[in-house]
Structures are given as C-alpha cells and as structure tokens.
Design a protein around this motif. Structure first.
Motif, PDB file in Angstrom:
ATOM      1  N   ALA A 100      -5.840  11.789   2.921  1.00 31.65           N
ATOM      2  CA  ALA A 100      -4.692  10.926   2.553  1.00 31.65           C
ATOM      3  C   ALA A 100      -5.595  10.041   1.498  1.00 31.65           C
ATOM      4  CB  ALA A 100      -4.252  10.020   3.930  1.00 31.65           C
ATOM      5  N   GLN A 132       0.839  -1.272  -0.014  1.00 31.95           N
ATOM      6  CA  GLN A 132       0.050   0.100  -0.032  1.00 31.95           C
ATOM      7  C   GLN A 132       0.972   1.294  -0.032  1.00 31.95           C
ATOM      8  OE1 GLN A 132      -2.547  -0.483   3.381  1.00 31.95           O
ATOM      9  NE2 GLN A 132      -4.333  -1.215   2.243  1.00 31.95           N
ATOM     10  N   VAL A 191       0.580   5.016   0.764  1.00 33.31           N
ATOM     11  CA  VAL A 191      -0.349   6.206   1.492  1.00 33.31           C
ATOM     12  C   VAL A 191       0.065   7.531   1.130  1.00 33.31           C
ATOM     13  CG1 VAL A 191      -1.500   6.816   3.670  1.00 33.31           C
ATOM     14  CG2 VAL A 191      -1.222   4.356   3.153  1.00 33.31           C
ATOM     15  N   GLU A 196      -0.134  11.374   1.684  1.00 29.29           N
ATOM     16  CA  GLU A 196      -0.878  12.411   2.756  1.00 29.29           C
ATOM     17  C   GLU A 196      -0.853  13.668   1.932  1.00 29.29           C
ATOM     18  OE1 GLU A 196       0.748  14.596   6.790  1.00 29.29           O
ATOM     19  OE2 GLU A 196       1.503  12.641   6.277  1.00 29.29           O
ATOM     20  N   SER A 207      -9.193   8.475   2.504  1.00 27.53           N
ATOM     21  CA  SER A 207      -9.170   8.543   4.133  1.00 27.53           C
ATOM     22  C   SER A 207     -10.808   9.303   4.471  1.00 27.53           C
ATOM     23  CB  SER A 207      -8.470   9.291   4.905  1.00 27.53           C
ATOM     24  OG  SER A 207      -8.033  10.581   4.634  1.00 27.53           O
ATOM     25  N   THR A 252       4.686   3.661   2.303  1.00 32.06           N
ATOM     26  CA  THR A 252       4.421   2.371   1.918  1.00 32.06           C
ATOM     27  C   THR A 252       4.518   1.193   3.067  1.00 32.06           C
ATOM     28  OG1 THR A 252       6.759   1.677   1.487  1.00 32.06           O
ATOM     29  CG2 THR A 252       5.548   2.890  -0.316  1.00 32.06           C
ATOM     30  N   LYS A 253       3.529   0.299   2.960  1.00 27.64           N
ATOM     31  CA  LYS A 253       3.264  -0.713   3.802  1.00 27.64           C
ATOM     32  C   LYS A 253       3.170  -2.064   3.095  1.00 27.64           C
ATOM     33  CE  LYS A 253      -0.184  -2.510   7.025  1.00 27.64           C
ATOM     34  NZ  LYS A 253      -1.295  -2.210   7.531  1.00 27.64           N
ATOM     35  N   THR A 290      -4.977   6.186  -0.386  1.00 28.56           N
ATOM     36  CA  THR A 290      -4.271   4.970  -0.437  1.00 28.56           C
ATOM     37  C   THR A 290      -4.385   4.030  -1.507  1.00 28.56           C
ATOM     38  OG1 THR A 290      -4.710   4.730   2.071  1.00 28.56           O
ATOM     39  CG2 THR A 290      -4.141   2.695   0.753  1.00 28.56           C
ATOM     40  N   TYR A 291      -3.424   3.770  -2.125  1.00 24.67           N
ATOM     41  CA  TYR A 291      -3.171   2.936  -3.304  1.00 24.67           C
ATOM     42  C   TYR A 291      -2.728   1.614  -3.083  1.00 24.67           C
ATOM     43  CZ  TYR A 291      -1.418   1.513  -7.966  1.00 24.67           C
ATOM     44  OH  TYR A 291      -1.336   0.684  -9.102  1.00 24.67           O
ATOM     45  N   THR A 292      -3.316   0.517  -3.451  1.00 22.90           N
ATOM     46  CA  THR A 292      -3.193  -1.020  -3.100  1.00 22.90           C
ATOM     47  C   THR A 292      -2.763  -1.732  -4.298  1.00 22.90           C
ATOM     48  OG1 THR A 292      -4.459  -0.912  -1.096  1.00 22.90           O
ATOM     49  CG2 THR A 292      -3.796  -3.063  -2.096  1.00 22.90           C
TER      50      THR A 292
END
Length: 308
Positions: A258, A229, A231, A233, A253, A291-292, A260-262
């Motif tokens: 924010a 992901q 994110v 901001e 969000s 990123t996560k 979020t791109y997956t």
C-alpha cells in the motif's frame, strides 16, 4: 453575534511564583458551545475558576453579560452554572432537595415545577427522593449538572463533565447539552475526550502552558489544519517507491502492498488525479483506494506539539 463572556488580558501567578495564565483574551459568543482544549496543567480549570469567582486573577478583566465579576459579582455569578470536575455533592441529602437548595442559594424563589423538569431532563426523576450517597458515580454527575442548572443560568461551564462515566451516559449528556444550547444557554466545555468537542462544539479554543494558542470555528479549523490521506492498495507489493513518484512524498507500507499520499485540505488541486495517472505511467497497478481526513484529536496534538 454578541459576546456573553469577555475575558481581557487575564493572568494568574500563584504565591509560589508559578504562572498559570498569561495574558488571556477571549470572547465567548452568546448561545454557542465553546470547547476549551488543552493538556493537563494547561490552565483550563484555572481560567474557568477565575470567571466563576473561585480563584482571584492577578490581572485583567472579566465580564459576564456586561457585569464585571469583581465590581458586580452577585449579578455575574448568578448568570453562571458550574459543573466542576470533582464530585462534590451532599451525600445524605435527597436529589430533589439538593437541587431546590442550590436554587435557593442564588435567591431564586421556590419552583417545584422547574426542579421537576430539570430532574426529568436528566433522567433523575425516579431518583428524586433517593439520598445522593446511594447513587452511582454517573448519577451523581447528573445531580451536579442539575444543581448547576437549578437557578436557570445563562452560561454553563462543564469542566470534564463526562470523566469516568460510561458511553451511554456520555451520549445522554451530549443530547442534554444540545437541548440547553437550543434553549439559549451558552455552554463552555473542557474535555479530554476530543470526540466530545468534535461532536458538539461550534468553536474550539486551544490553551497550552497558560496561553491561548488558537480560537477557531470547528469546521474552519478542521478545514485549515486538517489533512487528508489517500491510501492506495496495490495489486503487487513494491520493494521501493519508483523514482518518478518522488514528488508526492509517498509512504510505502511495511509489507509494500500500500502507498499513502498525505495532502492538505486547503490545497485547491491536491494532485490526486495526477498521482493516479503517474502511478499508471510507472506501471504500478492498484486494486482499491481509500481516503481519510484528520480528526480533531490529530489537529489538537499537532498544535500542542508545535508549541515551544
């Protein structure tokens, strides 16, 4: 790498008619740490109990280092150490005597030096002459591991080994498991703590409703099924996502500050660079990005949910 345990077509149906295992086939490689994951009632403990000779299978074959668990039971069982979920220890025996007795049950000659080393490895040496009833739950868990190791097994089953123990003890056990693996012991671990599998396992198997639904090298599993992901901001909150960004499947969000791109880990070109360009073109300014990657827990949950 050769297999130390070979499970072929194993099934288990109880007298009530409940089928706990359905045609399980699995090979455990020599010297690996294998994590068997699954929800409650998935069949993990039943499978372990069959390999260890505690529960009779309804069908299929199991060999341990080439020894059939039925026709060559004594040799097969002598190669296995088992640490069950339940705390089953001799309450009024001393720690050292409990390990020595377990060693003798497998026909091993007395070896005080080996027992001493196991006790020291498990940080139990100071408790060697204490009665087990006086120990804490975490210490009793260590005694159970010591008893399982007393006869020098080549394969060690750990069924929820850190259930109910504190974080410090859990980390100690992780270190012990790694040392055992480095010494040549094959480890099969079942756990509800996904971080244990993520931290230690070489390979991961997922069992659900009595069936193996996946077996994969941990790093390959996370590469194949993990998702990342990005994110973003934002400098200024948005009410809605601009139409020209619809191809990215972005999530806004709740506060609108924010995006979020997956995207899939396997994708050669996940489109992050083009997303950032298109954000700029749409007049969306951002102050930071992060990123996560998916954890093994998230991957496990998604796999189980896919099952009918």
């Amino acid at each position: 790498m050769s297999s130390v345990i070979s499970i072929a077509g194993v099934s288990k149906t109880y007298a009530t008619g409940f089928t706990a295992l359905k045609d399980i086939s699995l090979d455990i490689r020599r010297g690996e740490i294998f994590a068997l994951l699954g929800p409650n009632g998935a069949g993990k403990t039943t499978l372990i109990s069959i390999v260890c000779g505690i529960v009779n299978r309804s069908g299929g074959t199991v060999t341990v280092d080439g020894h059939d668990i039925s026709s060559d039971y004594r040799a097969a069982r002598g190669l296995i150490g088992l640490v069950p979920q339940e705390l089953t220890v001799e309450a009024f025996e001393t720690v050292r005597n409990a390990l020595s007795f377990s060693r003798g049950l497998f026909g091993k000659p007395a070896d005080p030096a080996f027992v001493e080393q196991v006790l020291k490895d498990l940080s139990l040496w100071d408790k060697r002459d204490s009665k087990i009833i006086t120990l804490s739950g975490g210490m009793k868990r260590r005694v159970m591991i010591g008893k399982a190791l007393a006869h020098e097994p080549k394969v060690l089953f750990l069924d929820e080994p850190t259930a109910g123990v504190d974080v410090e003890l859990r980390k100690d056990m992780w270190a012990l498991v790694r040392r055992l693996r480095d010494s040549g012991v094959t480890i099969i671990l079942t756990t509800h703590y996904i971080e244990e599998a993520e931290e230690m396992a070489d390979r991961v198997g997922v069992i659900n409703k009595g069936e193996i639904i996946l077996v994969e090298d941990k790093t390959e599993l996370m590469r194949k099924l993990g998702r990342k992901q990005l994110v973003v901001e934002l400098r200024s909150a948005l009410d809605t996502i601009p139409e020209q960004l619809s191809q990215y499947g972005l999530e806004l969000s709740p506060g609108g500050d924010a995006l979020t791109y997956t995207y899939d880990n396997q994708a050669d070109r996940p489109g992050v660079a083009s997303l950032l360009r298109d954000l700029e073109a749409a007049g969306v300014q951002f102050r930071d990005i992060d990123t996560k990657a998916s954890s093994l827990e998230e991957i496990f949950v998604s796999l189980v949910r896919k099952e009918p």
